[in-house]
Motif scaffolding. Structure first.
Motif, PDB file in Angstrom:
ATOM      1  N   ALA A  18       0.835  -1.203   0.000  1.00 56.95           N
ATOM      2  CA  ALA A  18       0.000   0.000   0.000  1.00 56.95           C
ATOM      3  C   ALA A  18       0.869   1.252   0.000  1.00 56.95           C
ATOM      4  O   ALA A  18       0.703   2.147   0.817  1.00 56.95           O
ATOM      5  N   GLY A  19       1.829   1.297  -0.943  1.00 50.85           N
ATOM      6  CA  GLY A  19       2.546   2.550  -1.217  1.00 50.85           C
ATOM      7  C   GLY A  19       1.753   3.276  -2.299  1.00 50.85           C
ATOM      8  O   GLY A  19       0.625   2.887  -2.632  1.00 50.85           O
ATOM      9  N   ALA A  21       2.099   3.165  -5.457  1.00 54.62           N
ATOM     10  CA  ALA A  21       1.783   2.304  -6.602  1.00 54.62           C
ATOM     11  C   ALA A  21       0.548   1.445  -6.315  1.00 54.62           C
ATOM     12  O   ALA A  21      -0.420   1.444  -7.089  1.00 54.62           O
ATOM     13  N   ARG A  42       2.889  -3.158   6.672  1.00 56.25           N
ATOM     14  CA  ARG A  42       2.976  -2.172   7.759  1.00 56.25           C
ATOM     15  C   ARG A  42       1.597  -1.693   8.208  1.00 56.25           C
ATOM     16  O   ARG A  42       0.602  -1.945   7.542  1.00 56.25           O
ATOM     17  N   ILE A  47       2.521   3.942   7.259  1.00 52.80           N
ATOM     18  CA  ILE A  47       2.616   4.335   5.832  1.00 52.80           C
ATOM     19  C   ILE A  47       2.137   5.773   5.614  1.00 52.80           C
ATOM     20  O   ILE A  47       2.557   6.431   4.676  1.00 52.80           O
ATOM     21  N   ARG A  52       9.034  10.626   2.746  1.00 51.45           N
ATOM     22  CA  ARG A  52       9.643  10.295   1.449  1.00 51.45           C
ATOM     23  C   ARG A  52       9.771  11.576   0.629  1.00 51.45           C
ATOM     24  O   ARG A  52       9.681  12.659   1.162  1.00 51.45           O
ATOM     25  N   VAL A 135       3.797 -12.573   4.212  1.00 52.17           N
ATOM     26  CA  VAL A 135       3.139 -12.445   2.895  1.00 52.17           C
ATOM     27  C   VAL A 135       3.920 -13.252   1.855  1.00 52.17           C
ATOM     28  O   VAL A 135       5.146 -13.181   1.775  1.00 52.17           O
ATOM     29  N   GLY A 171      10.478  -5.641  -1.306  1.00 56.25           N
ATOM     30  CA  GLY A 171       9.314  -6.526  -1.195  1.00 56.25           C
ATOM     31  C   GLY A 171       9.617  -7.970  -1.572  1.00 56.25           C
ATOM     32  O   GLY A 171      10.762  -8.330  -1.900  1.00 56.25           O
ATOM     33  N   ALA A 292       5.151  -3.211 -10.336  1.00 56.80           N
ATOM     34  CA  ALA A 292       4.971  -1.777 -10.603  1.00 56.80           C
ATOM     35  C   ALA A 292       5.688  -0.955  -9.534  1.00 56.80           C
ATOM     36  O   ALA A 292       5.800  -1.377  -8.378  1.00 56.80           O
ATOM     37  N   ASP A 294       8.534   0.933  -7.275  1.00 55.66           N
ATOM     38  CA  ASP A 294       9.858   0.586  -6.757  1.00 55.66           C
ATOM     39  C   ASP A 294      10.142  -0.920  -6.762  1.00 55.66           C
ATOM     40  O   ASP A 294      11.303  -1.321  -6.690  1.00 55.66           O
ATOM     41  N   ALA A 310       6.117   5.416 -10.488  1.00 56.58           N
ATOM     42  CA  ALA A 310       5.144   4.452  -9.945  1.00 56.58           C
ATOM     43  C   ALA A 310       3.748   4.774 -10.488  1.00 56.58           C
ATOM     44  O   ALA A 310       2.995   3.877 -10.897  1.00 56.58           O
TER      45      ALA A 310
HETATM   46  N1  APR Z   1       4.145  -7.597   1.996  1.00 59.47           N
HETATM   47  C1  APR Z   1       3.263  -6.583   1.933  1.00 59.47           C
HETATM   48  N2  APR Z   1       3.644  -5.292   1.782  1.00 59.47           N
HETATM   49  C2  APR Z   1       4.955  -5.050   1.663  1.00 59.47           C
HETATM   50  C3  APR Z   1       5.919  -6.074   1.711  1.00 59.47           C
HETATM   51  C4  APR Z   1       5.467  -7.397   1.893  1.00 59.47           C
HETATM   52  N3  APR Z   1       6.325  -8.428   1.964  1.00 59.47           N
HETATM   53  N4  APR Z   1       7.145  -5.521   1.563  1.00 59.47           N
HETATM   54  C5  APR Z   1       6.948  -4.201   1.439  1.00 59.47           C
HETATM   55  N5  APR Z   1       5.627  -3.902   1.499  1.00 59.47           N
HETATM   56  C6  APR Z   1       4.992  -2.580   1.422  1.00 59.47           C
HETATM   57  C7  APR Z   1       5.778  -1.487   2.105  1.00 59.47           C
HETATM   58  O1  APR Z   1       5.516  -1.456   3.508  1.00 59.47           O
HETATM   59  C8  APR Z   1       5.236  -0.253   1.400  1.00 59.47           C
HETATM   60  O2  APR Z   1       4.123   0.303   2.052  1.00 59.47           O
HETATM   61  O3  APR Z   1       4.910  -2.180   0.076  1.00 59.47           O
HETATM   62  C9  APR Z   1       4.831  -0.759   0.018  1.00 59.47           C
HETATM   63  C10 APR Z   1       5.738  -0.256  -1.078  1.00 59.47           C
HETATM   64  O4  APR Z   1       5.616   1.132  -1.161  1.00 59.47           O
HETATM   65  P1  APR Z   1       6.794   2.096  -1.656  1.00 59.47           P
HETATM   66  O5  APR Z   1       8.104   1.623  -1.144  1.00 59.47           O
HETATM   67  O6  APR Z   1       6.378   3.477  -1.362  1.00 59.47           O
HETATM   68  O7  APR Z   1       6.855   1.832  -3.248  1.00 59.47           O
HETATM   69  P2  APR Z   1       5.884   2.309  -4.420  1.00 59.47           P
HETATM   70  O8  APR Z   1       4.452   2.237  -4.037  1.00 59.47           O
HETATM   71  O9  APR Z   1       6.386   1.617  -5.631  1.00 59.47           O
HETATM   72  O10 APR Z   1       6.172   3.874  -4.547  1.00 59.47           O
HETATM   73  C11 APR Z   1       7.319   4.395  -5.128  1.00 59.47           C
HETATM   74  O11 APR Z   1       8.185   5.214  -3.093  1.00 59.47           O
HETATM   75  O12 APR Z   1      10.328   4.727  -2.349  1.00 59.47           O
HETATM   76  C12 APR Z   1       9.502   5.675  -2.889  1.00 59.47           C
HETATM   77  O13 APR Z   1      10.928   7.054  -4.123  1.00 59.47           O
HETATM   78  C13 APR Z   1       9.975   6.043  -4.188  1.00 59.47           C
HETATM   79  O14 APR Z   1       8.516   7.763  -4.432  1.00 59.47           O
HETATM   80  C14 APR Z   1       8.744   6.453  -4.833  1.00 59.47           C
HETATM   81  C15 APR Z   1       7.698   5.597  -4.343  1.00 59.47           C
END
Ligand code: APR
Ligand code: PHB
Length: 399
Positions: A18-19, A21, A42, A47, A52, A135, A171, A292, A294, A310
């Motif tokens: 839940a980032g 993307a 998390r 989150i 960031r 997960v 991840g 998709a 990062d 993303a």
């Molecule tokens: N299971 C479930 N969730 C997970 C796992 C896992 N094993 N591993 C990581 N995550 C979650 C993280 O906790 C995070 O909330 O996946 C999410 C990934 O989010 P981001 O790292 O923010 O990546 P993304 O959504 O691709 O966004 C890209 O993030 O790092 C910055 O600079 C980057 O701005 C860009 C953006």
């Protein structure tokens, strides 16, 4: 240990992470009438508070506004028409707005985007499992993908038509693809960024990228009251070596300029160190698992492209799923990786170029340093060169 078989859930698209993307994908799918469930490791608070980057390209802003999650962004985001490049104690403004025919960037923190998307998903009845443990993804090489996880101490299985791996660089989705399928392209840089959030009104209205013999520095902001500033530091630097007064001293030195410009100080609210890395995997898909954001690629922060890339990925992925569910065609799904990667590589090039131009490399000779200054001098004196920077900075066209 094998988990006891828990309750099975079903959705169309199972999303890991839940980032920006994962949340934006889920939101775009919902607007197309496609169901999804997000599984996030998390908690919600974590989150929504994680510090960031904070620069949104024009296209990202337009997409958030057009899809109904841009209300607060329009109200609170700071629209910037230009940036400053500073070297040899002089600032040079790049008027991006004029050079790109009216495009701009908006300063709005990534965690604010995350908050807006979480609340939109929950308000629309979307399901997000926070604090999911253990997960794992399975079955994506056939026709029955599933995401397994533990929530409230109980094992769960989410079966779905497709999995979207939006779980960031660390991840589990990308490493779940069998070895030999993906090719990784990687570059690490011999420095990191020390970033601070300061209770200090920004000393400039626009971002300042400073090249200095002591190393790169960046002045950014989160609001008219809160500054966000960065310093180039060695890659393995320990944050404990940087008490607040040392950080301010160094910032003063690197931003020093002729004239009456002054850096405003204030209490440091938060500080941290971020490594600088370029990374891409090809392809961004295997079977029914689509990567998709990062999870598939990271860029050094200099070009401020991470979140925007993303958003660009999930825009294409949502389109491809929508086409599949409405027409049965897999054409756009098959094209997904190739279409993303074309734009990803252009953003990689831009981020690498900005990084190389603005940082000091220990291995650089005096020749290299003179060449860097000549490049900045050329860039800030050439409309053609400034236009090239500006069109990349505000964001290249989606396709
Ligand atoms: N299971 C479930 N969730 C997970 C796992 C896992 N094993 N591993 C990581 N995550 C979650 C993280 O906790 C995070 O909330 O996946 C999410 C990934 O989010 P981001 O790292 O923010 O990546 P993304 O959504 O691709 O966004 C890209 O993030 O790092 C910055 O600079 C980057 O701005 C860009 C953006
Ligand atoms: C930020 O505000 O965090 C920021 C701004 C510009 C960058 C990187 C980060 O290039």
């Amino acid at each position: 240990m094998r988990l006891r078989k828990g309750k099975t859930l079903r959705t169309q698209i199972g999303i890991v992470g839940a980032g920006p993307a994962g949340l934006l994908l889920s939101h775009l799918l919902h607007l197309q009438g496609i169901e999804s469930v997000i599984v996030e490791a998390r908690g919600r608070k974590y989150i929504e508070e994680r510090i960031r980057a904070g620069v949104l390209e024009q296209g990202t802003v337009d997409m958030l506004v057009e899809t109904g999650v841009g209300e607060r962004l329009k109200r609170e985001g700071l629209i910037h028409h230009g940036i400053e490049l500073r070297f040899n104690r002089r600032g040079h403004r790049i008027n991006m707005y004029e050079l790109t025919g009216g495009k701009a960037i908006t300063i709005y923190a990534q965690h604010e985007v995350v908050k807006d998307l979480v609340s939109a998903r929950l308000a629309a009845g979307g399901q997000i499992f926070f604090e999911a443990g253990d997960v794992s993804v399975d079955g994506f090489n056939g026709t029955a993908p599933s995401i397994r996880f533990v929530t409230d101490g109980k094992p769960r299985e989410l079966s779905c038509d497709f999995i979207a791996g939006c779980d960031g660089f660390h991840g589990i989705c990308r490493p779940s693809i069998p070895s030999g399928v993906l090719t990784a392209f990687d570059r690490t840089y011999p420095f990191a960024w020390l970033g601070i959030l300061a209770q200090a009104p920004p000393s400039s209205n626009e971002l300042v990228y400073a090249y200095h013999e002591r190393g790169f520095a960046l002045l950014s902001m989160r609001s008219t009251e809160i500054g966000r500033l960065y310093l180039q530091v060695p890659p393995d630097e320990d944050i404990n070596n940087w008490p607040d007064d040392r950080i301010w001293r160094e910032l003063h030195l690197r931003f020093a300029a002729d004239g009456d410009w002054k850096l405003t100080e204030g209490p440091i609210l938060q500080k941290g160190i971020t490594p600088m890395r370029s990374f891409v995997v090809e392809p961004m898909q295997y079977g029914r698992l689509y990567l998709a954001g990062d999870a598939a690629h990271i860029v050094p922060a200099t070009g401020a492209k991470g979140l925007n890339l993303a958003a660009a990925d999930v825009r294409l992925l949502a389109q491809a799923f929508a086409d599949f569910y409405s027409s049965g065609s897999t054409h756009l799904l098959e094209q997904y990786s190739q279409r993303c990667l074309r734009r990803v590589w252009k953003a990689q090039r831009f981020s690498w170029w900005m990084t190389s131009m603005l940082h000091r490399f220990d291995t650089d000779s005096p020749f290299d340093q003179r060449r860097q200054v000549a490049e900045l001098d050329y860039l800030t004196g050439s409309r053609a060169a400034m236009t090239s920077l500006a069109e990349n900075y505000v964001g290249l066209p989606w396709d």
